[in-house]
Motif scaffolding. Structure first.
Motif, PDB file in Angstrom:
ATOM      1  N   ARG A 114      -1.064  -2.852  -4.044  1.00 27.48           N
ATOM      2  CA  ARG A 114       0.000  -3.277  -5.282  1.00 27.48           C
ATOM      3  C   ARG A 114       0.387  -4.710  -5.187  1.00 27.48           C
ATOM      4  O   ARG A 114       0.838  -4.848  -4.204  1.00 27.48           O
ATOM      5  CB  ARG A 114       0.768  -2.393  -5.592  1.00 27.48           C
ATOM      6  N   PHE A 145     -11.419  -2.332  -0.484  1.00 28.07           N
ATOM      7  CA  PHE A 145      -9.902  -2.026  -0.078  1.00 28.07           C
ATOM      8  C   PHE A 145      -8.680  -2.859  -0.886  1.00 28.07           C
ATOM      9  O   PHE A 145      -7.815  -2.134  -1.232  1.00 28.07           O
ATOM     10  CB  PHE A 145      -9.667  -2.173   1.540  1.00 28.07           C
ATOM     11  N   LEU A 174       1.054   4.886   0.888  1.00 34.29           N
ATOM     12  CA  LEU A 174       0.241   5.697   1.504  1.00 34.29           C
ATOM     13  C   LEU A 174       0.706   7.089   1.581  1.00 34.29           C
ATOM     14  O   LEU A 174       1.707   7.106   1.400  1.00 34.29           O
ATOM     15  CB  LEU A 174       0.215   5.216   3.072  1.00 34.29           C
ATOM     16  N   GLU A 214      -8.495  -3.249  -3.693  1.00 39.22           N
ATOM     17  CA  GLU A 214      -8.176  -2.440  -5.052  1.00 39.22           C
ATOM     18  C   GLU A 214      -6.848  -1.645  -4.968  1.00 39.22           C
ATOM     19  O   GLU A 214      -6.152  -1.166  -5.565  1.00 39.22           O
ATOM     20  CB  GLU A 214      -9.188  -1.659  -5.523  1.00 39.22           C
ATOM     21  N   ALA A 215      -6.894  -1.109  -3.550  1.00 37.73           N
ATOM     22  CA  ALA A 215      -5.550  -0.389  -3.269  1.00 37.73           C
ATOM     23  C   ALA A 215      -4.338  -0.931  -3.157  1.00 37.73           C
ATOM     24  O   ALA A 215      -3.186  -0.184  -3.599  1.00 37.73           O
ATOM     25  CB  ALA A 215      -5.854   0.475  -2.094  1.00 37.73           C
ATOM     26  N   CYS A 251      -0.142   7.008  -4.505  1.00 35.59           N
ATOM     27  CA  CYS A 251      -0.529   6.911  -3.057  1.00 35.59           C
ATOM     28  C   CYS A 251      -2.084   7.199  -2.928  1.00 35.59           C
ATOM     29  O   CYS A 251      -2.691   7.986  -3.366  1.00 35.59           O
ATOM     30  CB  CYS A 251       0.475   7.994  -2.119  1.00 35.59           C
ATOM     31  N   PHE A 252      -2.298   6.606  -1.751  1.00 43.00           N
ATOM     32  CA  PHE A 252      -3.932   6.518  -1.333  1.00 43.00           C
ATOM     33  C   PHE A 252      -3.704   7.527   0.065  1.00 43.00           C
ATOM     34  O   PHE A 252      -2.878   7.357   1.044  1.00 43.00           O
ATOM     35  CB  PHE A 252      -4.457   5.433  -0.809  1.00 43.00           C
ATOM     36  N   LEU A 262     -12.995   3.114   0.511  1.00 42.90           N
ATOM     37  CA  LEU A 262     -12.515   1.807  -0.141  1.00 42.90           C
ATOM     38  C   LEU A 262     -13.092   0.776   0.983  1.00 42.90           C
ATOM     39  O   LEU A 262     -13.779  -0.274   0.883  1.00 42.90           O
ATOM     40  CB  LEU A 262     -11.317   1.556  -0.390  1.00 42.90           C
ATOM     41  N   GLN A 283      -9.412   8.429   1.214  1.00 39.10           N
ATOM     42  CA  GLN A 283      -9.657   7.360   0.173  1.00 39.10           C
ATOM     43  C   GLN A 283      -9.716   5.979   0.692  1.00 39.10           C
ATOM     44  O   GLN A 283     -10.583   5.034   0.263  1.00 39.10           O
ATOM     45  CB  GLN A 283      -8.633   7.650  -0.861  1.00 39.10           C
ATOM     46  N   ILE A 284      -8.824   5.729   1.653  1.00 34.73           N
ATOM     47  CA  ILE A 284      -8.754   4.131   2.084  1.00 34.73           C
ATOM     48  C   ILE A 284      -9.989   4.050   2.942  1.00 34.73           C
ATOM     49  O   ILE A 284     -10.720   2.901   3.101  1.00 34.73           O
ATOM     50  CB  ILE A 284      -7.499   4.090   3.111  1.00 34.73           C
ATOM     51  N   LEU A 312       0.853  -1.202   0.082  1.00 34.53           N
ATOM     52  CA  LEU A 312      -0.045   0.057  -0.156  1.00 34.53           C
ATOM     53  C   LEU A 312       0.867   1.345  -0.016  1.00 34.53           C
ATOM     54  O   LEU A 312       1.522   1.558   0.823  1.00 34.53           O
ATOM     55  CB  LEU A 312      -0.825   0.133   1.380  1.00 34.53           C
TER      56      LEU A 312
END
Length: 300
Positions: free
Chosen positions: A231, A226, A10, A228-229, A211-212, A220, A216-217, A8
């Motif tokens: 990688r 979530f 962030l 989807e965030a 970054c999220f 989600l 946004q988190i 993630l």
């Protein structure tokens, strides 16, 4: 309970420690297996790469990646911490603007391998005690010297002369203290200085645009999307040396086998992939047998 695996990127807000971010995410997700890949000071915002689930096994390798920052140097004032959070230790009026060419000459002199004196307000240990503990107690101590590399260092201000502030961007190796860099730039220009603001805009393969934010988190998580965030672990290892193996060797790697040294290997850790692009393990040259490689981490 959900099971999460991946990386993630962030966007860490100012005012939070890296540990605060991990703690908040654990509460949001009700998931404990989360770790970060290198701390950011509370007053610094920007890219903080977090590892979840299986990806926590590679966090130590992500610490070695270079970072890129954008910041502002305040000329004319030095502080105890070398940034805006400290107490003022020296002041000098910048009476005349500094020409852009003079600033660029100083920045050019600091590119490449350099030495840094570790700031007293840091968590680096000397004789078992953290430097900031010595500083707070007023006990004299010799801070260690660090050897780091400045890959690129450039001005951001679109003006010909500089007086009280210098905006810059730096790409550097792990272990670089950007606040010390700011202080040293000021010193070379003939003034006390400190780091006024700093944002990390890239860490390894993760730019700030990827970054999220926590907002946004949270959105989600509410939608139960979530995942989807996150990688893939392979993206985090994309800057590491790569070795792809066939099915027979893959089976050996799954059992943690020591293998003959491939021609392509050097002394750096290598990410080992199968034909499907899945990272199986991290291997490096065996410390006792230079003609063999051994697993540092098996990831499957």
């Amino acid at each position: 309970m959900n099971e999460y695996n991946g990386i993630l990127p962030l966007y860490k807000p100012r005012g939070m420690t890296s540990h605060d971010c991990v703690f908040r995410l654990r509460k949001l997700l009700h998931f404990k297996k989360i770790g970060h890949t290198g701390t950011l000071d509370p007053q610094v915002d920007g890219v903080l790469v977090l590892c979840l689930g299986r990806a926590t096994r590679v966090a130590e390798f992500l610490l070695d990646y270079g970072k890129t920052y954008q910041g502002v140097i305040a000329l004319g004032t030095a502080t105890t911490t070398e940034d805006a959070s400290g107490e003022i230790t020296a002041e000098q009026v910048v009476e005349e603007p500094i020409r852009r060419t003079a600033v660029e000459t100083v920045l050019a002199s600091m590119r490449g391998p350099i030495e840094q004196i570790t700031p007293l307000y840091s968590a680096v240990k000397v004789n078992g005690r953290k430097l900031y503990e010595y500083a707070r107690a007023g006990i004299p101590v010799e801070p260690p010297i660090r050897h780091v590399t400045i890959y690129d260092l450039k001005l951001l201000n679109p003006i010909p002369n500089y007086k009280e502030q210098i905006a810059f961007e730096v790409s550097c190796s792990k272990g670089t203290y950007v606040r010390t860099l700011a202080k040293d730039i000021g010193s070379k220009l003939g003034y006390p200085a400190h780091l006024q603001t700093l944002t990390r805009i890239k860490a390894g393969p993760f730019p700030v645009e990827a970054c999220f934010t926590f907002a946004q988190i949270e959105s989600l998580v509410e939608k139960d999307t979530f995942q989807e965030a996150l990688r893939p672990l392979e993206q985090a290892l994309s800057q590491m040396e790569k070795w792809t193996v066939d099915g027979m060797i893959e089976e050996q790697i799954r059992h943690g086998a020591v293998l003959p040294l491939p021609e392509s290997f050097d002394d750096r850790p290598h990410a080992v992939y199968n034909s499907k692009g899945q990272c199986l393990a991290i291997y490096q040259i065996h410390p006792e047998h230079s003609d063999r490689i051994k697993p540092v981490k098996v990831l499957i």
